[in-house]
Motif scaffolding. Structure first.
Motif, PDB file in Angstrom:
ATOM      1  N   LYS A  13       0.852  -1.189   0.000  1.00 23.21           N
ATOM      2  CA  LYS A  13       0.000   0.000   0.000  1.00 23.21           C
ATOM      3  C   LYS A  13       0.889   1.240   0.000  1.00 23.21           C
ATOM      4  N   ASP A  22       2.115   4.875   0.825  1.00 20.34           N
ATOM      5  CA  ASP A  22       1.937   5.824   1.938  1.00 20.34           C
ATOM      6  C   ASP A  22       1.383   7.148   1.458  1.00 20.34           C
ATOM      7  N   THR A  38      -0.691   7.682  -1.576  1.00 21.87           N
ATOM      8  CA  THR A  38      -2.059   7.624  -2.118  1.00 21.87           C
ATOM      9  C   THR A  38      -2.984   6.689  -1.339  1.00 21.87           C
ATOM     10  N   LYS A  39      -2.402   5.926  -0.399  1.00 24.05           N
ATOM     11  CA  LYS A  39      -3.177   4.976   0.425  1.00 24.05           C
ATOM     12  C   LYS A  39      -3.892   3.916  -0.421  1.00 24.05           C
ATOM     13  N   GLN A  40      -3.298   3.538  -1.544  1.00 23.30           N
ATOM     14  CA  GLN A  40      -3.855   2.487  -2.390  1.00 23.30           C
ATOM     15  C   GLN A  40      -2.848   1.342  -2.526  1.00 23.30           C
TER      16      GLN A  40
END
Length: 462
Positions: A111, A113, A115-117
């Motif tokens: 994941k 850091d 874009t949190k995707q």
């Protein structure tokens, strides 16, 4: 049982389907991931050959397709990222960056850091410009493709489930139906009294069951026949025992009544009556003792005290007892007995010798011969008693060991006996797990041979 078989089939299908689905999902995931990596590495090779300006132009294009392009120096400093204008965080410890610096290229899934995707990161090391070019795309595995395949998957699942249910129902019927026929055959057959017949089945397991039932039925029939024979033997035993006991009792009661009413007053006649009473009482006592002996020997719980016995001493003592009868019939008794010792019950050994010798004397002819031989054969004591008497008819030879069986009924009234002698001998032989043989010809004589595994070669001092 049919429901249980169908349920087992369905559970097995569901477990197998879930396991197969898990394996298929894992394989598709790995194939999809490998394809994505290959495509990204191919794109990175193209981007690597471009100049800096062209790379930034491509970065803008990739940004429109939701892909991130990042250029990182060898010290971990990010010099370009198409998603963020400036990144201060050092990227040297990123796994894909480390792999690229070590081996020329690297890849990982994690994941972001920023874009949190969830992203699939691939990176290559540009040796000419000493920088790492990294490409990342959102990665959800095969979830999106799976949603497309889900309707087809559900249809296939329902078809497979229906097929398995239909097949399991047919198989359950094919298994249960023969069992129902077997059960019906058993219920309609008188077990142990009728021969049971089953159809031939294709299943070897069912054939084993039917063969076992047929064998059990035959065994039950044999046991029932044996029980019926034993019942008849018991009835005959009680009938004969009551008759044999009633005869001396009647005689005793008759003589006692004559004495009680003083019908007889002559002292000689009184003594004669008392002698008859004593003789019948002795006969009845012997009869009761013989019956008790047979009963004990037939009991599985019977235990007899054993001791070391000199066969010669037992034989000499019995021959002395038969001296009067021997002289009365002028018999020649020939003895050939080795100096043997056996470990057994003394009463049993005396009973065997006494009954065989007594019969050889009682059923002999005047001036006849009785031959007695006793010798060792391995661990067995062999006893052979032979006479020159009246013999036993062929049809009676198998019956003489039965209780109360007398061959010559008319002569049996004259010759005293309980009719239990040979029966006692047979029971004693079986008690010691020995064997007995009888050979006889009418007017020629009878030979009875016993083999008892009771011989001992050394006698303990105590």
């Amino acid at each position: 049982m049919r429901k249980k078989i169908i349920r087992s089939f369905m559970i097995t299908f569901l477990i197998s389907f879930l396991l197969g689905f898990s394996v298929l999902y894992a394989v598709l995931y790995m194939v999809f991931l490998e394809n994505q990596r290959s495509e990204q590495f191919h794109e990175l090779q193209i981007i690597e050959k471009m100049g800096d300006d062209d790379q930034e132009g491509v970065g803008k294009y990739l940004m429109e397709n939701d892909s991130r392009l990042t250029i990182i120096q060898t010290d971990g400093t990010v010099i370009y990222d198409n998603a963020v204008s400036k990144i201060d965080e050092n990227h040297l410890q990123r796994e894909e960056v480390q792999q690229a610096l070590d081996t020329g290229k690297g890849s990982t899934i994690r994941k972001s850091d920023t874009t949190k995707q969830n992203y699939l990161y691939t990176a290559v090391f540009d040796e000419e410009d000493a920088k790492v070019i990294r490409l990342a795309i959102p990665f959800q595995g095969i979830s999106q493709s799976w949603m497309v395949l889900m309707p087809s998957f559900l249809v296939a699942f329902l078809v497979a489930l229906s097929t398995v249910w239909f097949i399991s129902k047919k198989m359950a019927t094919s298994i249960v139906l023969p069992l129902q026929k077997i059960s019906q055959t058993i219920w309609t057959t008188r077990i142990g009294k009728e021969k049971i017949h089953f159809e031939e089945y294709h299943y070897p397991e069912l054939s084993e069951i039917t063969v076992a039932i047929e064998s059990m039925n035959e065994e039950i029939g044999e046991n029932l026949n044996q029980l019926e024979k034993q019942k008849q033997i018991r009835q005959e035993f009680f009938s004969n025992a009551s008759h044999e006991l009633k005869t001396p009792l009647t005689s005793i009661m008759g003589y006692t009544e004559l004495l009680r009413t003083h019908t007889i007053t002559d002292p000689k006649q009184v003594d004669r009556c008392l002698e008859h009473v004593a003789r019948e009482g002795k006969h009845m006592t012997q009869l009761v003792n013989d019956i008790l002996m047979v009963s004990k020997l037939e009991s599985e719980e019977y235990r007899a005290p054993f001791s070391h016995i000199s066969v010669r001493e037992v034989l000499d003592g019995l021959l002395e007892r038969f001296k009067v009868q021997q002289e009365k019939m002028n018999l020649n008794i020939v003895v050939d007995c080795q100096d043997l010792y056996v470990y057994a019950n003394k009463g049993h050994i005396e009973g065997v010798f006494e009954n065989l010798i007594s019969n050889a004397i009682k059923y002999n002819v005047y001036d006849g011969t009785v031959s007695i031989s006793c010798y060792a054969s391995g661990k067995n004591m062999i006893l052979k008693v032979q006479d020159t008497g009246i013999g036993i008819p062929q049809e009676d030879q198998e019956k003489v060991f039965q209780r109360f069986y007398r061959v010559d009924k008319q002569r049996s009234k004259v010759i005293s006996g309980t009719g239990l002698g040979l029966s006692i001998v047979k029971h004693i032989v079986h008690f010691y797990k020995g064997s007995i043989e009888l050979e006889s010809k009418e007017q020629k004589g009878t030979t009875i041979t016993l083999s008892l595994p009771i011989l001992v070669h050394t006698i303990p001092e105590d």
